[in-house]
Design an enzyme around this catalytic site. Structure first.
Site: not given
Ligand SMILES: Cc1cc2nc3c(=O)[nH]c(=O)nc-3n(C[C@H](O)[C@H](O)[C@H](O)COP(=O)(O)OP(=O)(O)OC[C@H]3O[C@@H](n4cnc5c(N)ncnc54)[C@H](O)[C@@H]3O)c2cc1C
Length: 384
Positions: A126, A130, A159-160, A244, A280, A342, A365
């Site tokens: 975790a 938000p 998103w945990i 990762r 091809q 389809g 990640e």
């Molecule tokens: C299915 C799922 C499972 C997850 N599981 C876990 C979990 O087990 N534990 C946990 O802690 N978190 C978890 N997460 C959270 C995940 O790590 C975050 O969603 C991710 O780090 C992106 O953060 P955010 O959603 O707040 O997007 P934001 O931080 O708001 O970013 C939105 C978008 O901005 C873009 N962006 C980001 N940084 C930059 C930059 N420097 N320059 C330009 N563009 C950028 C990227 O396209 C990014 O997707 C999970 C997410 C999902 C969708």
């Protein structure tokens, strides 16, 4: 039949080839029976229990504290080829306890890891909140000391993965030793701790157990801190460093499945009086899909091998592996959808399922943009 010739590459030892065979045999026999996509909680509970009993989770939470990243990658790739939930259930036992394995006290490890290894405790990681996803140094959930022995947690995580079914959470909280990344610590939090609640279950395009968590006066012993006070960010990054490249391996599993079903389809589908595979343009697509897969595999297993060979950190290699493998798997799968016509977009078909499964891997990640920044920062700091 998936191409396994990569197992002859010099990155691997005999034990890796044996593990790949064992995992393939196990997954072929058990995964379909254990998974019901209409019941993701039950599926993950069954998968974790069965993987624990079969011994696979010993790789996710190794007793000697030393991850073998090639084994993790082989298992994720194999399980992902069978089903996204199988990969997810395995991977989270590792990611969900990686901080403990890498930096936990013996007492904490002894309390938590045997259950995770045996498949009786489901694990979760975790970190995200938000208001702090990509910018994790901004997390706000607080850990406030109460006397010398207890700490109270207040705030939210979102998103945990495994939220709602986990028995144990590793929670990253602001302890305030310094601003930003240097003021974060990691804690071991049993799911039944009073004050920890599931605020909301979250649904995604490829459903798995996922939740927003609320912590309100959630009290845990100070001894549940993992590593030094203020070292939480470093511990989180060291954990991600290991896992990762394994995200890349999962993407690879999805891409290999996409290529397999596309080869079948191309051989068997007749149009304009000939098999699709005779055209091809189809052959170009197949060649590019296969090359993208090998490119990803080289990067994923290079990163894993470098770590296993003793490098303390593989930040650049892991970032490259995750970025290339997830982005190119999306392209490979998109081509599989296209070549299926389809059938490729029919709900529940293999290409349609993979198309949904791969998407989140480009975000969690560390989104692809974040991986690019990591690679560039390393280049700039280590050259010139
Ligand atoms: C299915 C799922 C499972 C997850 N599981 C876990 C979990 O087990 N534990 C946990 O802690 N978190 C978890 N997460 C959270 C995940 O790590 C975050 O969603 C991710 O780090 C992106 O953060 P955010 O959603 O707040 O997007 P934001 O931080 O708001 O970013 C939105 C978008 O901005 C873009 N962006 C980001 N940084 C930059 C930059 N420097 N320059 C330009 N563009 C950028 C990227 O396209 C990014 O997707 C999970 C997410 C999902 C969708």
């Amino acid at each position: 039949m998936a191409d396994k010739s990569f197992l002859d590459w010099p990155f691997f030892e005999e034990r890796h080839r044996a593990l790949a065979e064992e995992a393939e045999a196990w997954a072929s026999e058990h995964v379909a029976r254990l998974v019901d996509h209409h019941d993701v909680d039950g599926s993950c509970q069954r998968l974790v229990a069965a993987m624990g009993a079969a011994g696979f989770l010993a790789h996710a939470a190794p007793e000697d504290g030393r991850f073998d990243v090639r084994s993790l990658c082989i298992l994720r790739e194999t399980f992902a080829r069978h089903d996204g939930l199988a990969d997810f259930a395995f991977a989270m036992q590792g990611l969900g306890t990686g901080a403990l394995t890498l930096a936990g006290s013996e007492a904490l490890k002894e309390r938590v890891l045997p259950g995770v290894r045996g498949g009786t405790t489901i694990a979760a990681f975790a970190l995200t909140e938000p208001e702090a996803g990509s910018d994790v140094a901004e997390i706000a959930l607080t850990a406030t000391p109460i006397g010398n022995d207890m700490v109270r947690l207040d705030g939210e995580k979102t998103w945990i993965s495994n939220g709602g079914i986990a028995g144990h959470y590793i929670v990253f909280a602001r302890t305030g030793e310094a601003p930003g990344a240097r003021g974060i610590s990691a804690f071991s939090v049993p799911a039944d701790t009073p004050g920890l609640a599931i605020a909301e279950r979250l649904q995604t395009i490829a459903p798995h157990p996922l939740a927003r968590l609320r912590f309100e006066d959630c009290r845990i012993p100070s001894a549940n801190r993992i590593g030094e006070a203020g070292a939480g960010f470093k511990i989180a990054m060291a954990t991600l460093d290991v896992f990762r490249s394994t995200v890349g391996a999962a993407a690879l599993g999805f891409a290999r499945r996409a290529l397999d079903v596309t080869l079948d389809r191309a051989r068997n589908r007749k149009l304009f009086g000939a098999p699709l595979s005779g055209m091809q343009l189809t052959q170009t697509a197949l060649a590019e899909m296969a090359t993208a897969i090998d490119t990803s595999a080289l990067l994923v297993y290079r990163a894993a091998w470098v770590r296993d060979a003793g490098a303390p950190r593989i930040t650049r290699e892991a970032a490259m592996a995750k970025m290339v493998a997830t982005e190119s798997a999306q392209e490979v799968i998109d081509r599989a959808v296209q070549l299926h016509g389809g059938e490729g977009v029919r709900s529940g078909s293999v290409p349609e399922t993979l198309y949904r499964e791969i998407r989140a891997l480009r975000i969690y990640e560390g989104a692809t943009e974040v991986q690019k920044l990591i690679i560039a920062r390393q280049l700039l700091s280590q050259t010139g």
